[in-house]
Design an enzyme around this catalytic site. Structure first.
Site, short mmCIF file in Angstrom:
data_model
loop_
_atom_site.label_atom_id
_atom_site.label_comp_id
_atom_site.label_asym_id
_atom_site.label_seq_id
_atom_site.Cartn_x
_atom_site.Cartn_y
_atom_site.Cartn_z
N HIS A 265 35.39 128.68 86.02
CA HIS A 265 34.66 127.77 85.13
C HIS A 265 34.07 126.65 85.95
O HIS A 265 34.74 126.05 86.78
CB HIS A 265 35.59 127.18 84.07
CG HIS A 265 34.87 126.20 83.18
ND1 HIS A 265 34.14 126.61 82.08
CD2 HIS A 265 34.70 124.87 83.27
CE1 HIS A 265 33.59 125.54 81.52
NE2 HIS A 265 33.91 124.47 82.22
N ASP B 64 38.00 123.46 68.92
CA ASP B 64 37.21 122.83 69.99
C ASP B 64 35.73 122.81 69.64
O ASP B 64 35.03 121.83 69.89
CB ASP B 64 37.42 123.55 71.33
CG ASP B 64 36.47 122.98 72.37
OD1 ASP B 64 36.59 121.78 72.66
OD2 ASP B 64 35.56 123.71 72.82
N ARG C 72 32.08 115.09 69.13
CA ARG C 72 32.06 114.21 70.31
C ARG C 72 30.64 114.02 70.82
O ARG C 72 30.26 112.94 71.27
CB ARG C 72 32.94 114.80 71.42
CG ARG C 72 34.41 114.71 71.11
CD ARG C 72 35.20 115.63 72.03
NE ARG C 72 34.92 115.38 73.43
CZ ARG C 72 34.95 116.31 74.38
NH1 ARG C 72 35.27 117.56 74.10
NH2 ARG C 72 34.69 116.01 75.61
N SER D 58 39.36 120.51 76.04
CA SER D 58 38.28 121.34 75.51
C SER D 58 38.05 122.57 76.40
O SER D 58 38.03 123.71 75.94
CB SER D 58 37.01 120.48 75.42
OG SER D 58 35.87 121.27 75.25
N LYS E 141 39.73 126.84 75.74
CA LYS E 141 38.93 128.07 75.67
C LYS E 141 39.39 129.06 76.74
O LYS E 141 39.44 130.27 76.50
CB LYS E 141 37.45 127.74 75.84
CG LYS E 141 36.87 127.10 74.57
CD LYS E 141 35.46 126.59 74.75
CE LYS E 141 35.45 125.34 75.57
NZ LYS E 141 34.31 124.46 75.43
N1 URA Z 1 32.47 121.58 78.53
C1 URA Z 1 33.34 121.84 77.53
O1 URA Z 1 33.56 122.99 77.17
N2 URA Z 1 33.93 120.80 76.92
C2 URA Z 1 33.74 119.52 77.29
O2 URA Z 1 34.33 118.63 76.72
C3 URA Z 1 32.84 119.28 78.33
C4 URA Z 1 32.22 120.33 78.95
#
Ligand code: URA
Length: 447
Positions: free
Chosen positions: A102, A181, A188, A203, A207
């Site tokens: 990621h 999320d 947010r 967040s 995932k």
């Molecule tokens: N990417 C995400 O998935 N969540 C965040 O809060 C910031 C970047």
């Protein structure tokens, strides 16, 4: 008088959200039961957006303890489905290792494209659930959708079957993965509470944990084109995410990487795919190759292959074969002509010298204004739009030489793109300091 049995009724919520907001606002911490309830109640619509907005602002201002960040992450994982790859088998019948990457996102960051097939060419499964771009950082799905026929949305069965047969899948995450999320992130985004480390870490990691990968390498960027500009803050974020992954049983490592200068020479969509294919063919810009190899080495080490010769797999065509299989499996034609821009505008060097500065953020903003990115999640992107750089910091340039080319389908966009890059690059003299903000790979964080 109300009987105690009635108070215990299933209809009665165990906590009052206003109390929880007060606790956070005043710098206190929430218990596991309170965090679990809060995420569940928000997901099912009992807690209103304005209440959750107050809570996220309190978290933004007061922070969260380690235990609260862990509870928040796991509560978001539990809000949806959890994928399980234990049925994937390696050639010898053992469970096939899974490993993912990621990136926190940057300008010209196309690394997933060469990386996923490269790692999969070593017999490891790479389940890469990706997103779309918003603002100046591009999205992997937008880039891949430049390839005629390529499909981002797969059913769970198609996803597992491609992981089994090809080894690499890059596709859209389903709505059932950490839905809390999705709701919280959208809130947010419109309430100025994106840049809080507890919220970003939970967040991203919710995932990844829900996705079910056994190992994860994080590319946490810092610098002008990154989400976090300050290296110390990006280290803090990396440490929080590595801790969350490790505690959840996912072997997690992070690299801290420099995003002060665009990555590679292509910023956009179709042009980034083209550059990725160059890397898969054994060429490509040195920085893209360096980061691809570093991340692949980390991913394969976590998957039990610490001595994998990843550079050889780029040179001998193994990674390219997996790329072609991966694109074809999702309906794409790896040999098709890529979308071309309708209009181009070349910016040339005003004088001879050394290119001493090329600031990532303005180039990302310019590519976005040209149509390569979107301002709202529902907007389309122009696949041929973006920027091709012809020189990188440290290169010698001569007066009149092309420095970069802007591409778009709508020439009216050139003016605002040129405004964005005005002052974002500079030509100096031999011996002048070249401003890159340090090495590409600046650190490594482990559990
Ligand atoms: N990417 C995400 O998935 N969540 C965040 O809060 C910031 C970047």
């Amino acid at each position: 008088m109300i009987e105690p049995a009635r108070i215990q009724s299933a209809d009665i919520e165990p906590f009052d959200v206003v109390d929880l907001i007060h606790t956070k606002r005043d710098g206190g911490s929430l218990s596991t039961a309170q965090v679990n309830w809060m995420i569940d109640a928000y997901t099912r619509g009992y807690i209103a957006d304005e209440q959750m907005a107050a809570m996220t602002m309190a978290i933004f201002l007061k922070g969260m303890e380690r235990s609260e960040i862990r509870d928040l992450t796991l509560a978001m994982v539990d809000s949806g489905e959890r994928l399980d790859f234990s049925r994937l088998r390696a050639a010898d019948g053992s469970v096939k290792p899974t490993t993912d990457k990621h990136s926190t996102g940057g300008v010209g960051d196309k690394i997933t494209l060469p990386l996923a097939p490269l790692v999969a060419s070593f017999g490891v499964a790479v389940p890469q659930l990706s997103g779309r771009g918003l603002g100046h950082t591009g999205g992997t799905l937008d880039k891949l959708e430049s390839i005629p026929g390529w499909r981002a949305h797969l059913s769970n069965e198609e996803f597992y079957s491609q992981l089994d047969s090809v080894g690499a899948v890059v596709c859209a995450a389903g709505a059932k993965l950490a839905p809390a999320d999705g709701k919280l992130y959208a809130l947010r985004d419109i309430t100025g509470t994106v840049e809080a480390i507890p919220l970003i870490a939970s967040s991203i990691m919710s995932k990844k944990i829900a996705e079910g990968t056994a190992a994860l390498v994080l590319d946490v960027k810092f610098g002008s084109g990154a989400f976090m500009q300050d290296p110390a803050r990006s280290r803090e974020l990396a440490e929080a995410m590595v801790r969350l992954g490790t505690d959840a049983g996912v072997s997690t490592v992070a690299l801290l990487t420099n995003m002060n200068v665009p990555l590679g020479l292509a910023i956009g969509n179709a042009n980034e795919v083209r550059e990725s294919v160059e890397v898969l063919a054994g060429g490509g810009p040195a920085d893209v190759v360096e980061l691809t190899l570093a991340l692949a080495t980390e991913m394969l080490a976590l998957a039990g292959q610490p001595d994998a010769d990843v550079a050889a797999a780029l040179k001998d065509g193994r990674a390219m074969d997996t790329w072609r299989a991966m694109i074809s499996a999702q309906g794409g034609d790896p040999d098709a002509a890529m979308p071309a821009p309708k209009e181009s505008h070349v910016v040339t060097a005003e004088r001879s010298g050394i290119l001493v500065r090329q600031d990532a953020l303005p180039f990302g903003v310019a590519a976005w204004r040209l149509g390569a990115g979107r301002a709202r999640q529902q907007d389309p992107v122009q696949h041929g739009s973006g920027i091709d750089l012809h020189a990188k910091p440290g290169d010698t340039v001569t007066a009149g030489q092309p420095l970069f080319t802007l591409h778009t389908d709508e020439p009216a966009r050139f003016e605002r793109a040129l405004e964005a890059v005005a002052g974002a690059f500079a030509i100096g003299d031999p011996g002048d300091e070249v401003s890159t903000g340090g090495p590409l790979i600046a650190g490594r964080v482990t559990a």
